[in-house]
Design a protein around this motif. Structure first.
Motif, short mmCIF file in Angstrom:
data_model
loop_
_atom_site.label_atom_id
_atom_site.label_comp_id
_atom_site.label_asym_id
_atom_site.label_seq_id
_atom_site.Cartn_x
_atom_site.Cartn_y
_atom_site.Cartn_z
N PHE A 1 2.28 -4.27 -6.93
CA PHE A 1 2.22 -3.45 -5.72
C PHE A 1 1.00 -3.83 -4.90
CE2 PHE A 1 -0.34 -1.03 -8.71
CZ PHE A 1 -1.35 -0.45 -7.95
N GLU A 2 1.15 -3.62 -3.59
CA GLU A 2 0.06 -3.83 -2.63
C GLU A 2 -0.10 -2.56 -1.84
OE1 GLU A 2 1.55 -7.01 -0.21
OE2 GLU A 2 1.25 -8.53 -1.76
N VAL A 3 -1.33 -2.26 -1.44
CA VAL A 3 -1.62 -1.05 -0.69
C VAL A 3 -2.23 -1.42 0.65
CG1 VAL A 3 -3.00 1.08 -0.62
CG2 VAL A 3 -1.91 0.36 -2.76
N ASP A 4 -1.75 -0.79 1.71
CA ASP A 4 -2.37 -0.88 3.03
C ASP A 4 -3.15 0.40 3.21
OD1 ASP A 4 -3.00 -0.66 5.79
OD2 ASP A 4 -1.26 -1.88 6.33
N GLU A 5 -4.46 0.33 2.97
CA GLU A 5 -5.32 1.52 3.01
C GLU A 5 -5.35 2.14 4.41
OE1 GLU A 5 -6.79 3.15 0.58
OE2 GLU A 5 -6.71 1.74 -1.07
N GLU A 6 -5.30 1.32 5.45
CA GLU A 6 -5.37 1.85 6.82
C GLU A 6 -4.15 2.69 7.17
OE1 GLU A 6 -6.22 -1.09 9.77
OE2 GLU A 6 -7.93 -1.88 8.65
N LYS A 7 -2.98 2.31 6.64
CA LYS A 7 -1.75 3.03 6.97
C LYS A 7 -1.32 4.01 5.89
CE LYS A 7 0.19 -0.61 9.87
NZ LYS A 7 1.32 -1.55 10.02
N GLU B 1 0.06 3.17 2.98
CA GLU B 1 1.36 2.67 2.52
C GLU B 1 1.19 1.83 1.26
OE1 GLU B 1 3.32 2.28 6.99
OE2 GLU B 1 2.67 0.47 5.94
N VAL B 2 2.23 1.86 0.44
CA VAL B 2 2.29 1.00 -0.73
C VAL B 2 3.57 0.18 -0.63
CG1 VAL B 2 3.42 2.75 -2.20
CG2 VAL B 2 2.13 0.88 -3.27
N MET C 1 9.41 -3.49 -1.11
CA MET C 1 9.89 -2.14 -0.81
C MET C 1 8.73 -1.27 -0.33
SD MET C 1 12.47 -2.06 -4.06
CE MET C 1 12.98 -0.39 -3.84
N LEU C 2 8.72 -0.99 0.97
CA LEU C 2 7.66 -0.21 1.61
C LEU C 2 7.84 1.28 1.33
CD1 LEU C 2 5.27 -0.02 3.67
CD2 LEU C 2 7.03 0.31 5.42
N ARG C 3 6.74 1.96 1.02
CA ARG C 3 6.73 3.41 0.83
C ARG C 3 5.52 3.98 1.54
NH1 ARG C 3 11.03 1.89 -0.60
NH2 ARG C 3 11.97 2.08 -2.65
N ILE C 4 5.70 5.07 2.27
CA ILE C 4 4.61 5.78 2.92
C ILE C 4 4.12 6.84 1.95
CG2 ILE C 4 3.95 7.21 4.89
CD1 ILE C 4 6.39 5.83 6.36
N CYS C 5 2.82 6.88 1.67
CA CYS C 5 2.24 7.77 0.68
C CYS C 5 1.73 9.05 1.33
CB CYS C 5 1.07 7.09 -0.02
SG CYS C 5 1.50 5.53 -0.80
N ILE C 6 2.18 10.18 0.81
CA ILE C 6 1.72 11.48 1.29
C ILE C 6 1.27 12.26 0.07
CG2 ILE C 6 2.34 13.57 2.54
CD1 ILE C 6 4.69 11.53 3.67
#
Length: 175
Positions: free
Chosen positions: A112-118, A120-121, A138-143
């Motif tokens: 997995f990769e994380v976009d800290e600014e957005k 998203e994982v 597979m993009l996932r938005i983290c809440i």
């Protein structure tokens, strides 16, 4: 309560237990650990909840999601009540029993990769019950909300229709 994700989403407007918010601070750090599925929803593009998601209603299923500090991940979702193969063997089952078993589980693992600014994982799939997932990003938005994590999924084709979905997870602190 409603909340906003980093991009327009039908699912992002659905409530999360607690005070759900898109809090991107330390996303990777907050993901690390083991999570148990507590809810899932599939939403048609017109905003109407799908009556029967592919694995059934959330109350009839379960799942585990694991993020490791080394960048590996694994996810598994399944219906709870799955009939055993009549012959009881690990490699057994009739063609019909195997087909029914395949329809009631989905699992995959990879990195997995994380976009800290957005906030998203992205899951990069190496192994999966569904062969078409292998090699997918597979993009996932983290809440996050306390010990809860909602992974908001952009629309994808399921059953021939475009659908958005989310899975809500609760952090596992023990067996």
């Amino acid at each position: 309560m409603t909340f906003q994700a980093s991009r327009p989403s039908i699912v992002a407007k659905l409530p999360l237990g607690g005070d759900g918010e898109l809090n991107v601070a330390n996303t990777r750090e907050r993901l690390i650990g083991c999570w148990r599925m507590v809810d899932w929803k599939v939403i048609l593009d017109n905003g109407v909840e799908d009556d029967l998601p592919p694995l059934g209603k959330a109350r009839d299923g379960g799942g585990i999601l694991i993020y490791g500090a080394a960048g590996m991940m694994s996810a598994m979702l399944s219906r709870q009540q799955r009939p055993p193969f009549v012959d009881g063997s690990l490699d057994g089952g009739t063609v019909e029993e195997r087909a029914a078993a395949f329809q009631t589980i989905i699992s995959y693992a990879g990195t997995f990769e994380v976009d800290e600014e957005k906030g998203e994982v992205t899951h990069i799939v190496s192994y999966a019950t569904h062969p078409n997932l292998v090699g997918q990003r597979m993009l996932r938005i983290c809440i996050f909300s306390g010990d809860r994590l909602k992974l908001d999924t952009p629309s994808m084709i399921m059953g021939g229709k475009s659908r958005a979905s989310y899975i809500e997870w609760e952090r596992v602190s023990g067996p």
